[in-house]
Design a protein around this motif. Structure first.
Motif, PDB file in Angstrom:
ATOM      1  N   UNK A  26     -31.923  13.461  -4.422  1.00  0.00           N
ATOM      2  CA  UNK A  26     -32.510  13.833  -3.142  1.00  0.00           C
ATOM      3  C   UNK A  26     -31.445  13.711  -2.058  1.00  0.00           C
ATOM      4  N   UNK A  27     -31.242  14.776  -1.304  1.00  0.00           N
ATOM      5  CA  UNK A  27     -30.333  14.771  -0.159  1.00  0.00           C
ATOM      6  C   UNK A  27     -31.174  14.892   1.100  1.00  0.00           C
ATOM      7  N   UNK A  28     -31.122  13.886   1.937  1.00  0.00           N
ATOM      8  CA  UNK A  28     -31.854  13.918   3.193  1.00  0.00           C
ATOM      9  C   UNK A  28     -30.873  14.288   4.294  1.00  0.00           C
ATOM     10  N   UNK A  29     -30.985  15.500   4.796  1.00  0.00           N
ATOM     11  CA  UNK A  29     -30.072  15.967   5.841  1.00  0.00           C
ATOM     12  C   UNK A  29     -30.749  15.963   7.205  1.00  0.00           C
ATOM     13  N   UNK A  30     -31.826  15.200   7.333  1.00  0.00           N
ATOM     14  CA  UNK A  30     -32.527  15.179   8.615  1.00  0.00           C
ATOM     15  C   UNK A  30     -31.695  14.478   9.678  1.00  0.00           C
ATOM     16  N   UNK A  31     -31.861  14.937  10.894  1.00  0.00           N
ATOM     17  CA  UNK A  31     -31.217  14.335  12.054  1.00  0.00           C
ATOM     18  C   UNK A  31     -32.325  14.010  13.047  1.00  0.00           C
ATOM     19  N   UNK A  32     -32.439  12.758  13.416  1.00  0.00           N
ATOM     20  CA  UNK A  32     -33.480  12.329  14.334  1.00  0.00           C
ATOM     21  C   UNK A  32     -33.424  13.148  15.625  1.00  0.00           C
ATOM     22  N   UNK A  33     -34.566  13.704  16.004  1.00  0.00           N
ATOM     23  CA  UNK A  33     -34.654  14.478  17.236  1.00  0.00           C
ATOM     24  C   UNK A  33     -34.251  15.926  17.111  1.00  0.00           C
ATOM     25  N   UNK A  34     -33.822  16.347  15.927  1.00  0.00           N
ATOM     26  CA  UNK A  34     -33.370  17.731  15.748  1.00  0.00           C
ATOM     27  C   UNK A  34     -34.546  18.695  15.867  1.00  0.00           C
ATOM     28  N   UNK A  35     -34.238  19.920  16.176  1.00  0.00           N
ATOM     29  CA  UNK A  35     -35.246  20.962  16.369  1.00  0.00           C
ATOM     30  C   UNK A  35     -35.213  21.954  15.214  1.00  0.00           C
ATOM     31  N   UNK A  36     -36.184  22.851  15.199  1.00  0.00           N
ATOM     32  CA  UNK A  36     -36.216  23.906  14.188  1.00  0.00           C
ATOM     33  C   UNK A  36     -34.938  24.730  14.237  1.00  0.00           C
ATOM     34  N   UNK A  37     -34.533  25.121  15.435  1.00  0.00           N
ATOM     35  CA  UNK A  37     -33.307  25.921  15.587  1.00  0.00           C
ATOM     36  C   UNK A  37     -32.095  25.165  15.067  1.00  0.00           C
ATOM     37  N   UNK A  38     -32.014  23.878  15.365  1.00  0.00           N
ATOM     38  CA  UNK A  38     -30.890  23.071  14.897  1.00  0.00           C
ATOM     39  C   UNK A  38     -30.881  22.932  13.385  1.00  0.00           C
ATOM     40  N   UNK A  64     -42.697  20.579  18.624  1.00  0.00           N
ATOM     41  CA  UNK A  64     -44.056  20.342  19.100  1.00  0.00           C
ATOM     42  C   UNK A  64     -44.136  19.177  20.064  1.00  0.00           C
ATOM     43  N   UNK A  65     -43.397  18.108  19.762  1.00  0.00           N
ATOM     44  CA  UNK A  65     -43.384  16.958  20.660  1.00  0.00           C
ATOM     45  C   UNK A  65     -42.778  17.306  22.014  1.00  0.00           C
ATOM     46  N   UNK A  66     -41.930  18.304  22.043  1.00  0.00           N
ATOM     47  CA  UNK A  66     -41.303  18.748  23.296  1.00  0.00           C
ATOM     48  C   UNK A  66     -42.169  19.772  24.031  1.00  0.00           C
ATOM     49  N   UNK A  67     -43.337  20.063  23.474  1.00  0.00           N
ATOM     50  CA  UNK A  67     -44.266  20.951  24.147  1.00  0.00           C
ATOM     51  C   UNK A  67     -44.146  22.419  23.784  1.00  0.00           C
ATOM     52  N   UNK A  69     -44.889  25.757  21.887  1.00  0.00           N
ATOM     53  CA  UNK A  69     -46.083  26.249  21.203  1.00  0.00           C
ATOM     54  C   UNK A  69     -45.770  26.598  19.751  1.00  0.00           C
ATOM     55  N   UNK A  70     -46.803  26.601  18.926  1.00  0.00           N
ATOM     56  CA  UNK A  70     -46.639  26.963  17.517  1.00  0.00           C
ATOM     57  C   UNK A  70     -46.097  28.383  17.399  1.00  0.00           C
ATOM     58  N   UNK A  71     -46.563  29.272  18.260  1.00  0.00           N
ATOM     59  CA  UNK A  71     -46.105  30.657  18.243  1.00  0.00           C
ATOM     60  C   UNK A  71     -44.589  30.730  18.515  1.00  0.00           C
ATOM     61  N   UNK A  72     -44.111  29.945  19.466  1.00  0.00           N
ATOM     62  CA  UNK A  72     -42.677  29.930  19.784  1.00  0.00           C
ATOM     63  C   UNK A  72     -41.866  29.355  18.633  1.00  0.00           C
ATOM     64  N   UNK A  73     -42.389  28.314  17.990  1.00  0.00           N
ATOM     65  CA  UNK A  73     -41.699  27.719  16.844  1.00  0.00           C
ATOM     66  C   UNK A  73     -41.605  28.731  15.713  1.00  0.00           C
ATOM     67  N   UNK A  74     -42.696  29.460  15.469  1.00  0.00           N
ATOM     68  CA  UNK A  74     -42.711  30.452  14.397  1.00  0.00           C
ATOM     69  C   UNK A  74     -41.714  31.583  14.654  1.00  0.00           C
ATOM     70  N   UNK A  75     -41.472  31.926  15.902  1.00  0.00           N
ATOM     71  CA  UNK A  75     -40.519  32.984  16.232  1.00  0.00           C
ATOM     72  C   UNK A  75     -39.086  32.585  15.892  1.00  0.00           C
ATOM     73  N   UNK A  76     -38.804  31.278  15.904  1.00  0.00           N
ATOM     74  CA  UNK A  76     -37.456  30.788  15.596  1.00  0.00           C
ATOM     75  C   UNK A  76     -37.133  31.022  14.137  1.00  0.00           C
ATOM     76  N   UNK A  77     -38.112  30.939  13.274  1.00  0.00           N
ATOM     77  CA  UNK A  77     -37.888  31.111  11.839  1.00  0.00           C
ATOM     78  C   UNK A  77     -37.358  32.491  11.546  1.00  0.00           C
ATOM     79  N   UNK A  78     -36.413  32.561  10.647  1.00  0.00           N
ATOM     80  CA  UNK A  78     -35.826  33.842  10.272  1.00  0.00           C
ATOM     81  C   UNK A  78     -36.818  34.607   9.393  1.00  0.00           C
TER      82      UNK A  78
END
Length: 83
Positions: A26-38, A64-67, A69-78
């Motif tokens: 298991x490789x955990x590449x998470x970065x605390x506070x990172x965003x979807x774009x990051x 989401x914690x930064x406010x 919207x789900x729609x905006x988050x979904x737009x970031x996804x390729x």
């Protein structure tokens, strides 16, 4: 979200995953506070570096914690890359 604060004595999900799948590395590449774009920006390098057979992505909680919207988050996804 790989939440670890205020969880003293708790086993995080990464440890649970590793213990239930001991044959996997298991490789955990998470970065605390990172965003979807990051996270998505770092993904190609991580895929090249580790060449995984299975990929589990957890993205969007900090957005989401930064406010955002789900729609905006979904737009970031390729499109066609993450479903």
């Amino acid at each position: 979200m790989d939440l670890k604060f205020n969880t003293a004595g708790c086993i995080c999900w990464i440890q649970k995953l590793q213990s239930s799948h001991p044959d996997y590395t298991i490789y955990n590449a998470s970065i605390s506070g990172d965003t979807t774009a990051g996270g998505l920006a770092r993904l190609p390098h991580l895929l090249k570096r580790y060449q995984p057979e299975v990929v589990l992505l957890e993205l969007g909680a900090n957005d989401g914690l930064r406010g955002m919207s789900l729609k905006a988050i979904q737009k970031i996804r390729c499109p066609g890359f993450i479903t």
